[in-house]
Design a protein around this motif. Sequence first.
Motif, PDB file in Angstrom:
ATOM      1  N   MET A  14       0.942  -1.193   0.163  1.00 36.99           N
ATOM      2  CA  MET A  14      -0.046   0.013   0.062  1.00 36.99           C
ATOM      3  C   MET A  14       1.022   1.034   0.195  1.00 36.99           C
ATOM      4  O   MET A  14       1.383   1.686   1.242  1.00 36.99           O
ATOM      5  CB  MET A  14      -0.820  -0.049   1.137  1.00 36.99           C
ATOM      6  N   GLY A  15       1.011   1.602  -1.078  1.00 39.09           N
ATOM      7  CA  GLY A  15       2.005   2.654  -1.298  1.00 39.09           C
ATOM      8  C   GLY A  15       1.487   4.071  -1.359  1.00 39.09           C
ATOM      9  O   GLY A  15       0.506   4.227  -2.014  1.00 39.09           O
ATOM     10  N   GLY A  16       1.727   5.161  -0.501  1.00 42.06           N
ATOM     11  CA  GLY A  16       1.318   6.645  -0.483  1.00 42.06           C
ATOM     12  C   GLY A  16       2.030   7.379   0.364  1.00 42.06           C
ATOM     13  O   GLY A  16       2.849   6.988   1.207  1.00 42.06           O
ATOM     14  N   PHE A  18       0.422   9.342   2.608  1.00 43.72           N
ATOM     15  CA  PHE A  18      -0.306   9.304   3.738  1.00 43.72           C
ATOM     16  C   PHE A  18      -0.106  10.482   4.483  1.00 43.72           C
ATOM     17  O   PHE A  18       0.300  10.294   5.653  1.00 43.72           O
ATOM     18  CB  PHE A  18      -0.022   7.975   4.667  1.00 43.72           C
ATOM     19  N   HIS A  25      -8.152   4.997   3.307  1.00 40.69           N
ATOM     20  CA  HIS A  25      -6.818   4.278   2.933  1.00 40.69           C
ATOM     21  C   HIS A  25      -7.236   2.737   3.638  1.00 40.69           C
ATOM     22  O   HIS A  25      -6.929   1.721   3.138  1.00 40.69           O
ATOM     23  CB  HIS A  25      -5.537   4.710   3.658  1.00 40.69           C
ATOM     24  N   PRO A  50       9.944  11.248  -6.197  1.00 40.57           N
ATOM     25  CA  PRO A  50      10.253  12.111  -7.060  1.00 40.57           C
ATOM     26  C   PRO A  50       9.461  13.241  -7.677  1.00 40.57           C
ATOM     27  O   PRO A  50       9.779  14.253  -8.154  1.00 40.57           O
ATOM     28  CB  PRO A  50      10.825  11.206  -8.391  1.00 40.57           C
ATOM     29  N   TYR A  91      12.214   5.360  -5.474  1.00 40.66           N
ATOM     30  CA  TYR A  91      11.354   4.890  -6.599  1.00 40.66           C
ATOM     31  C   TYR A  91      10.733   3.583  -6.442  1.00 40.66           C
ATOM     32  O   TYR A  91      11.421   2.952  -5.806  1.00 40.66           O
ATOM     33  CB  TYR A  91      12.394   4.841  -7.965  1.00 40.66           C
ATOM     34  N   THR A  92       9.413   3.383  -6.738  1.00 38.60           N
ATOM     35  CA  THR A  92       8.683   2.275  -6.577  1.00 38.60           C
ATOM     36  C   THR A  92       9.485   1.053  -7.058  1.00 38.60           C
ATOM     37  O   THR A  92       9.390   0.145  -6.439  1.00 38.60           O
ATOM     38  CB  THR A  92       7.319   2.461  -7.138  1.00 38.60           C
ATOM     39  N   PHE A 111       0.553  -4.071  -6.003  1.00 47.53           N
ATOM     40  CA  PHE A 111       0.940  -2.406  -5.653  1.00 47.53           C
ATOM     41  C   PHE A 111      -0.433  -1.825  -5.825  1.00 47.53           C
ATOM     42  O   PHE A 111      -0.916  -1.538  -6.843  1.00 47.53           O
ATOM     43  CB  PHE A 111       1.800  -1.834  -6.566  1.00 47.53           C
ATOM     44  N   THR A 113      -2.553   1.443  -5.244  1.00 45.27           N
ATOM     45  CA  THR A 113      -2.423   2.966  -5.055  1.00 45.27           C
ATOM     46  C   THR A 113      -3.522   3.731  -5.840  1.00 45.27           C
ATOM     47  O   THR A 113      -4.348   3.044  -6.487  1.00 45.27           O
ATOM     48  CB  THR A 113      -1.175   3.373  -5.373  1.00 45.27           C
ATOM     49  N   GLY A 114      -3.345   5.050  -5.645  1.00 45.98           N
ATOM     50  CA  GLY A 114      -4.685   5.710  -6.354  1.00 45.98           C
ATOM     51  C   GLY A 114      -4.493   5.592  -7.933  1.00 45.98           C
ATOM     52  O   GLY A 114      -3.442   5.444  -8.353  1.00 45.98           O
ATOM     53  N   ASP A 116      -4.962   7.981  -9.991  1.00 48.44           N
ATOM     54  CA  ASP A 116      -4.329   8.939 -10.678  1.00 48.44           C
ATOM     55  C   ASP A 116      -2.703   8.572 -10.722  1.00 48.44           C
ATOM     56  O   ASP A 116      -2.219   9.030 -11.785  1.00 48.44           O
ATOM     57  CB  ASP A 116      -4.188  10.311  -9.532  1.00 48.44           C
ATOM     58  N   ALA A 117      -2.186   8.263  -9.647  1.00 51.45           N
ATOM     59  CA  ALA A 117      -0.711   7.623  -9.764  1.00 51.45           C
ATOM     60  C   ALA A 117      -0.644   6.627 -10.682  1.00 51.45           C
ATOM     61  O   ALA A 117       0.322   6.623 -11.538  1.00 51.45           O
ATOM     62  CB  ALA A 117      -0.435   7.270  -8.293  1.00 51.45           C
ATOM     63  N   VAL A 139      -6.910   2.072  -7.223  1.00 52.38           N
ATOM     64  CA  VAL A 139      -8.277   2.311  -6.698  1.00 52.38           C
ATOM     65  C   VAL A 139      -8.800   3.816  -7.007  1.00 52.38           C
ATOM     66  O   VAL A 139      -8.027   4.847  -7.112  1.00 52.38           O
ATOM     67  CB  VAL A 139      -8.211   2.355  -5.099  1.00 52.38           C
ATOM     68  N   ARG A 141     -12.143   6.843  -6.692  1.00 50.40           N
ATOM     69  CA  ARG A 141     -13.084   7.392  -5.705  1.00 50.40           C
ATOM     70  C   ARG A 141     -14.192   7.483  -6.460  1.00 50.40           C
ATOM     71  O   ARG A 141     -14.313   7.362  -7.564  1.00 50.40           O
ATOM     72  CB  ARG A 141     -12.525   8.777  -5.154  1.00 50.40           C
ATOM     73  N   LEU A 172     -13.259   6.299  -0.196  1.00 50.68           N
ATOM     74  CA  LEU A 172     -12.140   7.099  -0.622  1.00 50.68           C
ATOM     75  C   LEU A 172     -12.798   8.520  -1.252  1.00 50.68           C
ATOM     76  O   LEU A 172     -12.109   8.987  -1.625  1.00 50.68           O
ATOM     77  CB  LEU A 172     -11.443   6.443  -1.779  1.00 50.68           C
TER      78      LEU A 172
HETATM   79  P1  NAP Z   1      -0.615  11.062  -4.603  1.00 47.96           P
HETATM   80  O1  NAP Z   1       0.065  11.792  -6.239  1.00 47.96           O
HETATM   81  O2  NAP Z   1      -0.494  12.075  -3.777  1.00 47.96           O
HETATM   82  O3  NAP Z   1      -1.982  10.528  -4.774  1.00 47.96           O
HETATM   83  C1  NAP Z   1      -2.834  10.479  -5.900  1.00 47.96           C
HETATM   84  C2  NAP Z   1      -4.204   9.981  -5.526  1.00 47.96           C
HETATM   85  O4  NAP Z   1      -4.108   8.666  -5.220  1.00 47.96           O
HETATM   86  C3  NAP Z   1      -4.792  10.826  -4.606  1.00 47.96           C
HETATM   87  O5  NAP Z   1      -5.998  11.110  -4.759  1.00 47.96           O
HETATM   88  C4  NAP Z   1      -4.449   9.851  -3.163  1.00 47.96           C
HETATM   89  O6  NAP Z   1      -5.453  10.302  -2.126  1.00 47.96           O
HETATM   90  C5  NAP Z   1      -4.706   8.557  -3.690  1.00 47.96           C
HETATM   91  N1  NAP Z   1      -3.858   7.728  -3.148  1.00 47.96           N
HETATM   92  C6  NAP Z   1      -2.442   7.650  -3.070  1.00 47.96           C
HETATM   93  N2  NAP Z   1      -2.166   6.370  -2.539  1.00 47.96           N
HETATM   94  C7  NAP Z   1      -3.269   5.681  -2.121  1.00 47.96           C
HETATM   95  C8  NAP Z   1      -3.552   4.542  -1.721  1.00 47.96           C
HETATM   96  N3  NAP Z   1      -2.389   3.620  -1.407  1.00 47.96           N
HETATM   97  N4  NAP Z   1      -4.687   4.116  -1.678  1.00 47.96           N
HETATM   98  C9  NAP Z   1      -5.538   4.631  -2.036  1.00 47.96           C
HETATM   99  N5  NAP Z   1      -5.575   6.069  -2.621  1.00 47.96           N
HETATM  100  C10 NAP Z   1      -4.183   6.499  -2.577  1.00 47.96           C
HETATM  101  O7  NAP Z   1       0.341   9.803  -4.876  1.00 47.96           O
HETATM  102  P2  NAP Z   1       1.253   9.616  -3.831  1.00 47.96           P
HETATM  103  O8  NAP Z   1       0.517   9.074  -2.463  1.00 47.96           O
HETATM  104  O9  NAP Z   1       2.372  10.579  -3.814  1.00 47.96           O
HETATM  105  O10 NAP Z   1       1.919   8.016  -4.491  1.00 47.96           O
HETATM  106  C11 NAP Z   1       1.307   7.014  -4.834  1.00 47.96           C
HETATM  107  C12 NAP Z   1       2.308   5.736  -4.810  1.00 47.96           C
HETATM  108  O11 NAP Z   1       2.877   5.835  -6.123  1.00 47.96           O
HETATM  109  C13 NAP Z   1       3.496   5.823  -3.779  1.00 47.96           C
HETATM  110  O12 NAP Z   1       3.828   4.647  -3.224  1.00 47.96           O
HETATM  111  C14 NAP Z   1       4.748   6.602  -4.460  1.00 47.96           C
HETATM  112  O13 NAP Z   1       5.914   5.978  -4.150  1.00 47.96           O
HETATM  113  C15 NAP Z   1       4.422   5.959  -5.851  1.00 47.96           C
HETATM  114  N6  NAP Z   1       5.052   6.795  -7.127  1.00 47.96           N
HETATM  115  C16 NAP Z   1       6.155   6.308  -7.372  1.00 47.96           C
HETATM  116  C17 NAP Z   1       6.748   7.120  -8.334  1.00 47.96           C
HETATM  117  C18 NAP Z   1       8.236   6.544  -9.162  1.00 47.96           C
HETATM  118  O14 NAP Z   1       8.628   5.467  -8.506  1.00 47.96           O
HETATM  119  N7  NAP Z   1       8.614   7.162  -9.851  1.00 47.96           N
HETATM  120  C19 NAP Z   1       6.422   8.001  -9.060  1.00 47.96           C
HETATM  121  C20 NAP Z   1       5.169   8.636  -8.419  1.00 47.96           C
HETATM  122  C21 NAP Z   1       4.455   8.086  -7.551  1.00 47.96           C
HETATM  123  P3  NAP Z   1      -5.017  10.665  -0.627  1.00 47.96           P
HETATM  124  O15 NAP Z   1      -4.251  11.903  -0.699  1.00 47.96           O
HETATM  125  O16 NAP Z   1      -6.203  10.492   0.089  1.00 47.96           O
HETATM  126  O17 NAP Z   1      -3.963   9.495  -0.268  1.00 47.96           O
END
Ligand code: NAP
Length: 404
Positions: A14-16, A18, A25, A50, A91-92, A111, A113-114, A116-117, A139, A141, A172
């Motif tokens: 569960m990456g986020g 948070f 969540h 990043p 990085y993931t 994995f 995550t949202g 959008d991500a 996931v 909303r 969500l």
């Molecule tokens: P974010 O842009 O802050 O979140 C995007 C959307 O997804 C938001 O609406 C957020 O709602 C929701 N969200 C995020 N994590 C969630 C989860 N686990 N379950 C349900 N909804 C979730 O995204 P972030 O939280 O920063 O990143 C999400 C994951 O993607 C992280 O693990 C991050 O490391 C990974 N990521 C990796 C890279 C890379 O490796 N280059 C780049 C971008 C993201 P809430 O704000 O309510 O949580």
Amino acid sequence: MDTQASPIRKLAIMGGTFDPIHIGHLVTAEEVRHEFGIDEVLFIPTGHPPHKSNINMTTSEHRYLMTVLATAENPNFKVSRLEMDREGVTYTVDTVKELKRIYAETVKLYFITGADAVQKILTWKSPEELLKLCDFVAVTRPGYHKAELIQKVEELKKQYEANIHFLEVPALAISSSNIRERINAMKPIKYLVPEEVENYIKKYDLYEYKICLTEEERTEMYDYVASKLSPKRYAHTRGVVEIALEYAKYHHLDYDEIFIAALFHDIAKELGKEEQKRLCDLYKIELDEFEQKHIDLAHGKIGAVLLEKNWGISKPSILNSIRYHTVGRHNMTDLDKIIYLADMTEEGRGTYKGKDQIKELAHYDLDRAMYKALISSYNYVTNILKQEVHPITQELIEYYKQFN
Ligand code: NAP
């Protein structure tokens, strides 16, 4: 995290960010666990992602601890420091590879995550490799515009043989940004986050907005206050600002908060009794019995309302220090104490017995300074002014006696 190989067959990450974790969540994690027959869900708060600047993000330690508190009672949920303890940008793909190494290669990874991500996954590091290493659960909303996402996911599936699943989670409807906004607007977050998280946020004052005044804004405030007070009262006010800022330096308090509280503490002092009564009625300001008899004591409470109405400053810490600077209150904050003490010890107050000692103590022991100041105030009102003293003064003297 336990770094031993474990018997887990299906692990969901569960990456986020948070920032903060909320019940959306938690419901998501539980839903995915149930839906995909997952053995364990591992929450991984991001370290230095990043795609985000760290300037406005809560420290990873706070986000991690809130995640631990939120998940503590669920035996299937664990939290990992893997990303936050990693140096530099995280990085993931590196996280997933590391988990593959820690757990047996045979473990199946998901994995979560949202959506959008997930939509932006091609902009992540090594997306092709990442999409082969684990399944993704995107996931959404309620109300999420899925058409674009579905198209993107179909492309990814075709091009990279990726396994991407969707899950709509009604809970969500809550988002971290919405929770931050609610705290900022002083709206309740009860039931939106677990109680332990709510208490943690309160304890560390997370997400409260910080005031950052420009030089022009400070000048504007000085001019405004000068226009509302007589030259004598304004000189006193400037004196309170000066000494309050000096005290604040020794107690590491926010400069702008102290500045505003000190500058506006007497803003309603010279309004006249009738106007003060009118404003109390108009703004439904609650006065105790003593204040009703001595309406001039209400100027702190009126001043706080005027600051909020005229300047849009609603930070409770500032408003309370103005509200209670006249006679103090129980459980005074350091800001409350500094405004009270500055009001009593600024240069224009002249000299009186004990003043120098109160000033000196205010630099390093606010509680002892309060004790001396309250005694001094009590003596001044009873012996010099020959007036009755607000009952709280006696109560506070009793309380602060222990620090003497
Ligand atoms: P974010 O842009 O802050 O979140 C995007 C959307 O997804 C938001 O609406 C957020 O709602 C929701 N969200 C995020 N994590 C969630 C989860 N686990 N379950 C349900 N909804 C979730 O995204 P972030 O939280 O920063 O990143 C999400 C994951 O993607 C992280 O693990 C991050 O490391 C990974 N990521 C990796 C890279 C890379 O490796 N280059 C780049 C971008 C993201 P809430 O704000 O309510 O949580």
